[in-house]
Scaffold this motif. Structure first.
Motif, PDB file in Angstrom:
ATOM      1  N   LEU A  55      13.558   6.716   2.359  1.00  0.00           N
ATOM      2  CA  LEU A  55      13.381   8.001   1.691  1.00  0.00           C
ATOM      3  C   LEU A  55      13.363   7.808   0.182  1.00  0.00           C
ATOM      4  O   LEU A  55      13.739   6.753  -0.323  1.00  0.00           O
ATOM      5  N   VAL A  56      12.950   8.831  -0.523  1.00  0.00           N
ATOM      6  CA  VAL A  56      12.990   8.834  -1.988  1.00  0.00           C
ATOM      7  C   VAL A  56      14.039   9.848  -2.408  1.00  0.00           C
ATOM      8  O   VAL A  56      13.956  11.017  -2.037  1.00  0.00           O
ATOM      9  N   VAL A  97      16.114   7.154  -9.611  1.00  0.00           N
ATOM     10  CA  VAL A  97      15.371   7.149  -8.358  1.00  0.00           C
ATOM     11  C   VAL A  97      15.999   6.088  -7.466  1.00  0.00           C
ATOM     12  O   VAL A  97      16.215   4.955  -7.901  1.00  0.00           O
ATOM     13  N   SER A  98      16.291   6.452  -6.229  1.00  0.00           N
ATOM     14  CA  SER A  98      16.820   5.481  -5.267  1.00  0.00           C
ATOM     15  C   SER A  98      16.055   5.636  -3.960  1.00  0.00           C
ATOM     16  O   SER A  98      15.356   6.626  -3.739  1.00  0.00           O
ATOM     17  N   PHE A  99      16.197   4.648  -3.092  1.00  0.00           N
ATOM     18  CA  PHE A  99      15.447   4.612  -1.845  1.00  0.00           C
ATOM     19  C   PHE A  99      16.397   4.340  -0.676  1.00  0.00           C
ATOM     20  O   PHE A  99      16.439   3.235  -0.143  1.00  0.00           O
ATOM     21  N   PRO A 100      17.142   5.353  -0.247  1.00  0.00           N
ATOM     22  CA  PRO A 100      18.043   5.156   0.894  1.00  0.00           C
ATOM     23  C   PRO A 100      17.240   5.014   2.190  1.00  0.00           C
ATOM     24  O   PRO A 100      16.155   5.581   2.325  1.00  0.00           O
ATOM     25  N   VAL A 101      17.788   4.259   3.105  1.00  0.00           N
ATOM     26  CA  VAL A 101      17.169   4.095   4.413  1.00  0.00           C
ATOM     27  C   VAL A 101      17.999   4.886   5.426  1.00  0.00           C
ATOM     28  O   VAL A 101      19.190   4.652   5.586  1.00  0.00           O
ATOM     29  N   VAL A 102      17.332   5.831   6.098  1.00  0.00           N
ATOM     30  CA  VAL A 102      17.996   6.683   7.082  1.00  0.00           C
ATOM     31  C   VAL A 102      17.197   6.598   8.379  1.00  0.00           C
ATOM     32  O   VAL A 102      16.013   6.951   8.399  1.00  0.00           O
TER      33      VAL A 102
END
Length: 139
Positions: free
Chosen positions: A101-102, A91-96
């Protein structure tokens, strides 16, 4: 005496091996595609589940709706454990665009039924990946 006696039997034996290999390729290829589809579906549903884990305290106080990463990781793990069949997940949490986001990536293993008999590996691992945003009830 006929010199062709027995040649048809050898040809049929060799041809049957080829036919069985084609059947195995079709059967196990379809199974691998089903596993890939399952991996994608599990990743999408797990990402959606993680996207529902918003930081409630901040949201209730009128602050921005953002994902609680700890709750999201737990929700994803719980969903995938209940679904079963997942070998590993991340699980990662990129920022766009300023929004977190998940992103969930899962690995599913398919056990080959027929191609293992022809020297291919007994299992193949496929991956699925999906990304979701926080669900806030706003359009």
């Amino acid at each position: 005496m006929n010199r062709d006696a027995g040649r048809v039997s050898i040809f049929l034996a060799v041809a049957m091996v080829g036919v069985l290999a084609l059947i195995g390729l079709s059967y196990d290829g379809a199974g691998q595609l089903r596993s890939l589809q399952r991996a994608d579906n599990l990743a999408a549903e797990a990402a959606r589940t993680g996207g529902q884990a918003i930081d409630r305290a901040t949201a209730i106080a009128g602050g921005p709706k953002r994902i609680d990463e700890r709750q999201a990781r737990a929700a994803v793990a719980d969903y995938l454990a209940a679904a079963g069949g997942v070998r590993r997940h991340t699980v990662s949490f990129p920022v766009v665009g300023g929004e977190t986001l998940v992103r969930v990536r899962v690995e599913v293993t398919y056990r080959r039924s027929m191609l293992g008999l022809f020297g291919f590996g007994d299992t193949v691992t496929v991956t699925g990946e999906a990304t979701a945003r926080a669900l806030t009830g706003e359009p």
